[in-house]
Design a protein around this motif. Sequence first.
Motif, PDB file in Angstrom:
ATOM      1  N   TYR A 574       0.830  -1.209   0.000  1.00 60.32           N
ATOM      2  CA  TYR A 574       0.000   0.000   0.000  1.00 60.32           C
ATOM      3  C   TYR A 574       0.867   1.263   0.000  1.00 60.32           C
ATOM      4  O   TYR A 574       0.589   2.222  -0.722  1.00 60.32           O
ATOM      5  N   LYS A 575       1.925   1.262   0.798  1.00 61.04           N
ATOM      6  CA  LYS A 575       2.811   2.424   0.864  1.00 61.04           C
ATOM      7  C   LYS A 575       3.609   2.587  -0.435  1.00 61.04           C
ATOM      8  O   LYS A 575       3.756   3.690  -0.954  1.00 61.04           O
ATOM      9  N   GLU A 576       4.129   1.473  -0.943  1.00 64.11           N
ATOM     10  CA  GLU A 576       4.956   1.544  -2.147  1.00 64.11           C
ATOM     11  C   GLU A 576       4.146   1.962  -3.371  1.00 64.11           C
ATOM     12  O   GLU A 576       4.675   2.582  -4.298  1.00 64.11           O
ATOM     13  N   ARG A 577       2.863   1.626  -3.390  1.00 66.31           N
ATOM     14  CA  ARG A 577       2.033   1.909  -4.567  1.00 66.31           C
ATOM     15  C   ARG A 577       0.876   2.849  -4.231  1.00 66.31           C
ATOM     16  O   ARG A 577      -0.194   2.780  -4.840  1.00 66.31           O
ATOM     17  N   SER A 578       1.100   3.709  -3.261  1.00 63.82           N
ATOM     18  CA  SER A 578       0.034   4.615  -2.819  1.00 63.82           C
ATOM     19  C   SER A 578      -0.501   5.477  -3.957  1.00 63.82           C
ATOM     20  O   SER A 578      -1.671   5.887  -3.946  1.00 63.82           O
ATOM     21  N   TYR A 579       0.332   5.739  -4.951  1.00 64.10           N
ATOM     22  CA  TYR A 579      -0.089   6.575  -6.076  1.00 64.10           C
ATOM     23  C   TYR A 579      -1.211   5.920  -6.895  1.00 64.10           C
ATOM     24  O   TYR A 579      -1.904   6.592  -7.652  1.00 64.10           O
ATOM     25  N   ARG A 580      -1.403   4.620  -6.740  1.00 64.01           N
ATOM     26  CA  ARG A 580      -2.402   3.915  -7.539  1.00 64.01           C
ATOM     27  C   ARG A 580      -3.813   4.020  -6.953  1.00 64.01           C
ATOM     28  O   ARG A 580      -4.788   3.693  -7.616  1.00 64.01           O
ATOM     29  N   PHE A 581      -3.912   4.482  -5.704  1.00 67.07           N
ATOM     30  CA  PHE A 581      -5.195   4.412  -5.017  1.00 67.07           C
ATOM     31  C   PHE A 581      -5.896   5.762  -5.053  1.00 67.07           C
ATOM     32  O   PHE A 581      -5.396   6.748  -4.519  1.00 67.07           O
ATOM     33  N   ILE A 582      -7.067   5.776  -5.646  1.00 59.78           N
ATOM     34  CA  ILE A 582      -7.775   7.033  -5.868  1.00 59.78           C
ATOM     35  C   ILE A 582      -8.326   7.606  -4.572  1.00 59.78           C
ATOM     36  O   ILE A 582      -8.496   8.807  -4.433  1.00 59.78           O
ATOM     37  N   ASN A 583      -8.605   6.749  -3.584  1.00 60.53           N
ATOM     38  CA  ASN A 583      -9.051   7.184  -2.256  1.00 60.53           C
ATOM     39  C   ASN A 583      -8.162   6.569  -1.191  1.00 60.53           C
ATOM     40  O   ASN A 583      -7.694   5.435  -1.326  1.00 60.53           O
TER      41      ASN A 583
END
Length: 774
Positions: A574-583
């Motif tokens: 989640y931290k490494e790919r936080s940019y992928r999450f719209i919310n």
Amino acid sequence: MAKGIGYYEHDIKVRFTEERINKSSNWQWLIECTEERFSAPKEITSVNEFIGVLASLHEPFAFLATVVDLVGDFKPDISSMWLVKLYDCVLLRSGMTKPEDFDEHVGFFGMLGVASYATFLFNKLTGRNALIDTRPIFYSNLHQLYDLTALNDEWSKLEYLTGRINLSGIELVAETLRRNLKCVDVPIKCDSVIKLMDDNFDADFLSFKDVDRELFQTWQEALLCDAFRSSYQNGKLTPLIGLGEGEESSYSSVWTEGMFLKAKDIFEDDRAICLLESIEFAKWNKIPSTRSQSILVELATNNAKRIVENSEPLYRLQCTAIDLVTQLKRESIFCKEAQTAYFRRMNELLKGRTDYNDLRYMSEHSIPMTKEQKRLFKTKCQAFFAENLKKVNTTHDLIALFENPLSAKYCNQQDAAYALDLFYKHTGHSDVETAELFYSAMMFLLDVMSNPRVNNNWVKKVIIALRHAWQDKYYSQVVSGMHCFTREFSIPNTKIKMLNKQFLESPHGFAQSLLQLSDDSISSSLEDMSKKLIVYLFGKTTVSEFYPNHVHVIIEDDARSIDKMIADEVERVYKERSYRFINHLSEQVMLDGFFEKPNKNIQLVCSMVVIEPVYDKVVTLAPSQYELLPNPGNRPTLGHLTQLFPILENTIRNIGEMFSIVPFQANRDSFYKLREVSGVLADLIGSVRELTGTIQGCGEFLFVYLVMYSSNGYNIRNDCIHGRQYQGSADVAFAYRLTVICTYMMLKRLQGLEAIVENEVNSEDHEEIVCHGR
């Protein structure tokens, strides 16, 4: 996608970030996206219009600047002239175009060129990598923060850039740059500071103030404006919302303790000092001076006076001054003089307040109360439950009262008995809300057990009776009144046969495919949750035969816990790919949703496994000392289920021994006691994580743990053995199916490991025979 929408959509930002991470050299797609989504900026005639227009193009400028920092000038094919000019400014900001080669000298882009080159110079000087920094062109006295002597020779280039621009106010930009680079001190405008304080310094002075600021200021004056545009609540300082990619528009990211010390030396207005010291306290926990604490007290008490005069409820007291004063008191750093004045004044103002909510607010915020107020508050607290019981008209009212923490804390025996009568009254019409009522009543009673005013044995008897009432009567009634939503789908027989064949051949691969713990799979699950966040924000109640319960994943703070290992893996992705999450997903929502998915996958896919041949395989692979019951087909009994538990657990212990994991308690006093098998699984999974840095290769061990031993999974072994669940025929059949699958997995794994060991021994024996032959 609407043309000229003026922003990049989420999918574009995700692609941009991933291309950046992968260090892509193909960025033409970004140019095309930018031309579709953004339009030429409106023309400006004054530097005063520059910041507003810059905001409309900040995103493409920042994206392009990031790309050029990564790969250099990628020489894009650009159709729009405005984007050509923007890209030229980006090259100037990145040092890839010289000022003398920068051709643009009109309007907005001429001004952006000046700001871009100033950003380049300051980045080189400070070691930062700001995407755009407008401070050098608008803020004076920056030489007091940075050693700008190294930039003296750059003045002629900046003078060249500014001298070609025909905008109203450009001479002020040029003068600001000259003074900064030539280290000329500019005095603060005392009248402006006083007006700023008069307009904004009130009891709630840190609350995202909409400050009317001047464009050209000293950095000290700008610091005051940025401070006002911050917020302080619940002990936390929040700067003004960022512009994206982590850049804060208030430049609070460059705030330092030294900067605040220098600023305080300049200002004579005590209010300005108080503002800065409040930020210092919130950000670095530096104790405000006695004078600043006294000002905070004055603000808080004046606000209280206004509220009293207007007969407003005390929750309206909530403001920056109250929050800061309360925090000072909690941390025991409230100076005696200010604290005495605060207590005396608040006591004078609020001694007449008798409303329960007002008294509660005073108690929660450490506001002094008179003896009479304390006595009255205690009386009202003790009467709280009884008074609100009289107001209960609906099931929802009773649930809300049970959920209020004051209810269990202050009720007495009589109140609790009356609440029980109301409870049964509102269970007359059994529906889903009845399950929620049972849950809230149980939570209330569990809290009441610590209340000395209620007989503890009575509470225990009620708790027991409540569970029996649910199981014997209300569970079936509630379930019968629920709507069942179904969705039909078909799977070809060939695919089911293939699934069964693959499972028997490779149970490890079967487990891996169900849990989906690769980084991409975890990320995909979290993305889906982020898109449908509202679904996960509602609480979920499980209507089980044992008792209704709120579904929440519980993670122990123990590094050896398998649930903690899974949670750490999910949080890492989640931290490494936080940019992928719209919310944004809170930790609890994230874990609740994530654990739900493998549990559903297991239930669905395992239902397609033909279990009879798997059981026959278990009988064949099981050690000879186990005499198993005949294959029950599709009608297993509790005995068929429980007979598998010792086989499964001892197989796991045998696997552990092959990895030097001691299966019993390794101490002198209790070495004859076997370890909990979940601990052996934790050691197996932990050893893999130590070697590989991840648990993603532990599919079958994680599968067995979630199915058999985890309270966040099916917990079959523990719930069945202790009689909590999996007792009826349908539940036994479900648990039997999964337990057979888990037992086969472990027996198959042990068989494979033993074969490897045997091959290694045979190979060593062969080498020894060859040596003797020679």
